[in-house]
Scaffold this motif. Structure first.
Motif, PDB file in Angstrom:
ATOM      1  N   ASN A   7      17.246  78.637  33.235  1.00 22.88           N
ATOM      2  CA  ASN A   7      17.417  78.851  31.791  1.00 22.88           C
ATOM      3  C   ASN A   7      18.830  79.362  31.481  1.00 22.88           C
ATOM      4  O   ASN A   7      19.101  79.915  30.421  1.00 22.88           O
ATOM      5  CB  ASN A   7      16.329  79.762  31.219  1.00 22.88           C
ATOM      6  CG  ASN A   7      16.232  81.081  31.977  1.00 22.88           C
ATOM      7  OD1 ASN A   7      17.194  81.510  32.607  1.00 22.88           O
ATOM      8  ND2 ASN A   7      15.078  81.721  31.913  1.00 22.88           N
ATOM      9  N   MET A  41      17.779  86.173  31.711  1.00 21.61           N
ATOM     10  CA  MET A  41      17.040  86.422  30.479  1.00 21.61           C
ATOM     11  C   MET A  41      16.250  87.718  30.534  1.00 21.61           C
ATOM     12  O   MET A  41      16.194  88.462  29.565  1.00 21.61           O
ATOM     13  CB  MET A  41      16.113  85.239  30.191  1.00 21.61           C
ATOM     14  CG  MET A  41      16.863  83.935  29.969  1.00 21.61           C
ATOM     15  SD  MET A  41      18.286  84.157  28.841  1.00 21.61           S
ATOM     16  CE  MET A  41      18.962  82.507  28.815  1.00 21.61           C
ATOM     17  N   ALA A  48      20.877  81.752  32.234  1.00 19.49           N
ATOM     18  CA  ALA A  48      21.361  83.141  32.100  1.00 19.49           C
ATOM     19  C   ALA A  48      20.292  84.081  32.649  1.00 19.49           C
ATOM     20  O   ALA A  48      19.190  83.663  32.964  1.00 19.49           O
ATOM     21  CB  ALA A  48      21.675  83.493  30.649  1.00 19.49           C
ATOM     22  N   ASP A  88      17.587  81.159  37.505  1.00 18.54           N
ATOM     23  CA  ASP A  88      18.941  80.750  37.902  1.00 18.54           C
ATOM     24  C   ASP A  88      19.696  81.948  38.474  1.00 18.54           C
ATOM     25  O   ASP A  88      20.442  81.804  39.452  1.00 18.54           O
ATOM     26  CB  ASP A  88      19.707  80.132  36.728  1.00 18.54           C
ATOM     27  CG  ASP A  88      19.660  80.982  35.485  1.00 18.54           C
ATOM     28  OD1 ASP A  88      18.556  81.144  34.928  1.00 18.54           O
ATOM     29  OD2 ASP A  88      20.710  81.502  35.071  1.00 18.54           O
TER      30      ASP A  88
END
Ligand SMILES: Cc1ncc(C[n+]2csc(CCOP(=O)(O)OP(=O)(O)O)c2C)c(N)n1
Ligand code: SF4
Ligand SMILES: [Mg+2]
Lengths: 394, 308
Positions: free
Chosen positions: B134, B138, B136, B106
């Motif tokens: 997801n 990550m 954020a 994302d």
């Protein structure tokens, strides 16, 4: 071989070279003064004169990204840009060279913002001097055309596999109409040859992973391999330059000297200013001043030994930089020349100059003054200065 | 491939032993994509968890050609690969039919890579772009992205004493992509295998630029037990926060309408990232109203675009 004598601007010559090379893919974005190259080339595409797939991307960052994708897919890939465009590509230039993709780019040297300016200096190209690209400068339209025709051979050589940028000075060469000797398409294509990549991501039967995460255990070895390729590039550039000479009648090396053999005072310059310097030398020789020129054609890989071998005989040396690196020491060319002299054990009085930023004109008289300063330095009347500005308004 | 069982029977093009967290959402997404493509496929990926965990040199989990360039340019990179393929195919240097997929997280898609994606879609390259959402960043340790839902606790939008988590609703990227008027845009979730694979199969059957946004939970980023990935990725659909729909040549189709629409708090309760938000009733009410309006609008879009 039947050569065609034409009148062409640097941009036209670059576009003609690209037409003759006939790459599989071009991805590009417009920016002054390089825009014309792709405009002219788009005409070749749409008139069916080349087989190229022209990808008209939405930024230079994407242009270089698409070039990386295309080259990784095994296509002969080219682009053109300038200044802010080259700077926007910065991140991906290192990726193109790091994953060893033989992309060829025409870069039209233009000042970097700020302040925004569209005219020639070398700050864009110099800002990418550590990007792992081979960098070839041109004195005039003919050299730009000739170097472009050699670029793929150098980039794609199995010992090199490294991207190449061929530069012209913005407006001075890119828009200046000059005599250009063009070679027949078939002869050019024979010289450039067919591109046969060793690995490609389109070889679905032999899948490869490109662009891996390489950590502390292998990154150093990865970079050393690149370092070796850049070393090999020096040899390959000379080989290709020699073969080019045999084929088309004009041989190319890493540097060019002009009346340097017996010169007391040697000026080091790159790009179109080398031509101006040659005219200044003619006049100075009439006055009895033994002036000579060392033109650096290839800035990456840097021909340090070759430069030192020429400068060792001089009584005084001047290095001209069309770029500021804000180091308070000297411009990038002078800094590297000095490092090369140190390694070769050559101690010669050296003055460095900054000139022509943002397209400021440099005249024969300006260059003659530099030589006169060198004479004074050699005679002990003047101390060599570093990063001295030429042509500054009072 | 309509079931995970069937997919497991054929050769795995993403091998095990990669370094993604056990229970991570994206390996499921990758398998759904790869098992839905009958032709040879070339994968391009943005920087992020997906790339970092599968390609640590000198190993690679990929049994298909894989190219990673940078973080923000999977769209442009894939358009270069596809551009090369079109050129070489036309010249007769390649005869095979090959499909192209670009993966971006994302962050690499909604944020830093939006321009690159938009350009690739506008130019109509024959490629599929899959956003592995997801919610954020990550790979760099759970920073907020423009896909992060309002109220979520991330390391750059922490649940603080004065400001409680992320303050903005997520950007609606799927709608942005639909506005590109490309032939196929869809939203799905890793937990609904038949829906996801049907969409990927359809995407691969269509010539031109395609975009699929897939919801792919992240265990440490969201804070839940790693056995719950599938459950959570389905639960979100029942709240209508992440509707499962597609836009084919401008026509909207909602592929799943929950018989009982669950309140968003049912979803929030399953993850620690919403712990502080759950105490803020006013915020919850306002967020619920936001998603209700979005759901109503989506239904209207379906109705409007399907009128004869
Ligand atoms: C230009 C640039 N900026 C920042 C980074 C650092 N970075 C790498 S991955 C990443 C976040 C990835 O987030 P997302 O795209 O959502 O993928 P995820 O890891 O969440 O799957 C960031 C910020 C980078 N690699 N390049
Ligand atoms: S951090 Fe999240 S996205 Fe990354 S591998 Fe682990 S579960 Fe997957
Ligand atoms: Mg993410």
């Amino acid at each position: 071989m039947e050569k065609t004598i034409t009148a062409r601007t640097g941009n036209e010559a670059m576009a003609e070279a690209m037409r003759q090379i006939n790459p599989d893919v071009c991805a590009a974005y417009p920016i002054t003064p390089a825009t014309e190259i792709m405009q002219i080339f788009a005409g070749f595409v749409n008139d069916g004169r080349v087989k190229t797939n022209l990808i008209t991307v939405e930024s230079e960052h994407s242009a270089m990204s698409a070039c990386v994708g295309s080259a990784a897919a095994g296509a002969r890939t080219m682009t053109a840009t300038s200044s802010q465009g080259l700077a926007l590509m910065h991140e991906i230039l290192f990726i193109a060279s790091g994953i060893r993709l033989p992309i060829v780019m025409a870069d039209v040297n233009r000042a970097l913002s700020a302040p925004i300016n569209i005219h020639c200096d070398h700050s864009d190209t110099m800002a990418e001097r550590d990007s792992g690209w081979i960098q070839i400068f041109s004195e005039n339209t003919q050299e730009a055309y000739d170097s472009m025709l050699q670029a793929n051979r150098i980039a794609e050589h199995k010992d090199v596999i490294t991207p190449v940028m061929v530069t012209t000075d913005g407006f001075i060469i890119s828009h200046g109409m000059e005599r250009l000797e063009m070679y027949p398409d078939a002869e050019v294509q024979k010289f450039v040859g067919e591109y046969k990549p060793q690995y490609t991501v389109l070889d679905v039967d032999h899948p490869i992973t490109v662009g891996s995460l390489v950590l502390t255990d292998y990154y150093l070895e990865y970079k050393k391999a690149q370092h070796e390729a850049m070393k090999a590039a020096k040899r390959v550039i000379l080989e290709v330059g020699k073969e080019f000479g045999k084929t088309f009648g004009r041989e190319y090396g890493l540097i060019e000297t002009y009346k340097a053999d017996d010169a007391d005072f040697i000026l080091v310059a790159m790009g179109s200013t080398a031509g101006t310097a040659k005219a200044a030398i003619e006049e100075l020789r009439q006055e009895g001043i033994k002036a000579g020129l060392l033109k650096i054609r290839v800035f990456r890989p840097f021909p340090a030994e070759e430069i030192a071998a020429v400068l060792t005989k001089a009584k005084a040396v001047a290095v001209l930089d069309r770029c500021e690196s804000m180091s308070n020491q000297a411009g990038p060319v002078a800094t590297e020349v000095k490092a090369g002299l140190y390694d070769a054990g050559v101690k010669v009085p050296l003055a460095s100059y900054i000139y022509g930023l943002g397209g400021r004109e440099i005249y024969i008289e300006d260059i003659k003054n530099v030589y006169r300063e060198l004479k004074n330095i050699a005679e002990g009347k003047l101390k060599p200065e570093q990063a001295k500005y030429i042509g500054l308004k009072e | 491939m309509s079931s995970p069982k069937q997919a497991a029977a054929v050769e795995n093009k993403l091998t095990g032993g990669h370094r993604a967290c056990a229970g991570c959402g994206f390996p499921i997404a990758i398998k759904e994509v790869l098992s839905s493509c009958k032709d040879p496929i070339v994968v391009v990926s943005a920087t992020g968890c997906l790339e970092v965990t599968t390609t640590i040199y000198p190993y690679s989990a990929w049994k298909v050609p894989f190219l990673h360039n940078a973080f923000e340019n999977a769209g442009a990179t894939c358009s270069g690969v596809e551009g090369a393929y079109q050129s070489l195919k036309k010249q007769g240097k390649i005869t095979k039919n090959i499909k192209f997929v670009a993966f971006g997280g994302d962050g690499g898609t909604y944020d830093i890579g939006l321009q690159s994606l938009s350009g690739a879609m506008e130019r109509g390259h024959d490629m599929l772009y899959v956003c592995n959402n997801n919610e954020a960043y990550m790979n760099t340790g759970v920073q907020r992205s423009s896909a992060t839902p309002r109220g979520a606790n991330t390391t750059t939008s922490p649940a603080g004493k004065v400001i409680n988590g992320k303050q903005q609703n997520p950007k609606d990227l799927t709608e942005i992509m639909a506005a590109h008027n490309i032939p196929y845009v869809a939203q799905t979730t890793v937990g609904m295998w038949p829906d996801a694979t049907k969409k990927f199969e359809k995407a691969f059957s269509i010539t031109g630029a395609k975009f699929v946004n897939i919801y792919a939970p992240c265990i440490p980023g969201w804070g839940y037990d790693n056995s719950q990935t599938i459950k959570i990725s389905k639960l979100v659909v029942d709240t209508c926060m992440w509707p499962i729909y597609e836009v084919e040549n401008g026509k909207y189709k909602i592929n799943y309408k929950p018989s009982v629409k669950l309140p968003i708090t049912e979803f929030y309760k399953t993850q620690t990232r919403f712990k502080a938000l759950l105490k803020d009733e006013a915020a919850i009410a306002s967020i619920q109203a936001y998603y209700d309006a979005k759901w109503a609008r989506l239904q209207l879009m379906e109705e409007a675009t399907n009128k004869a």
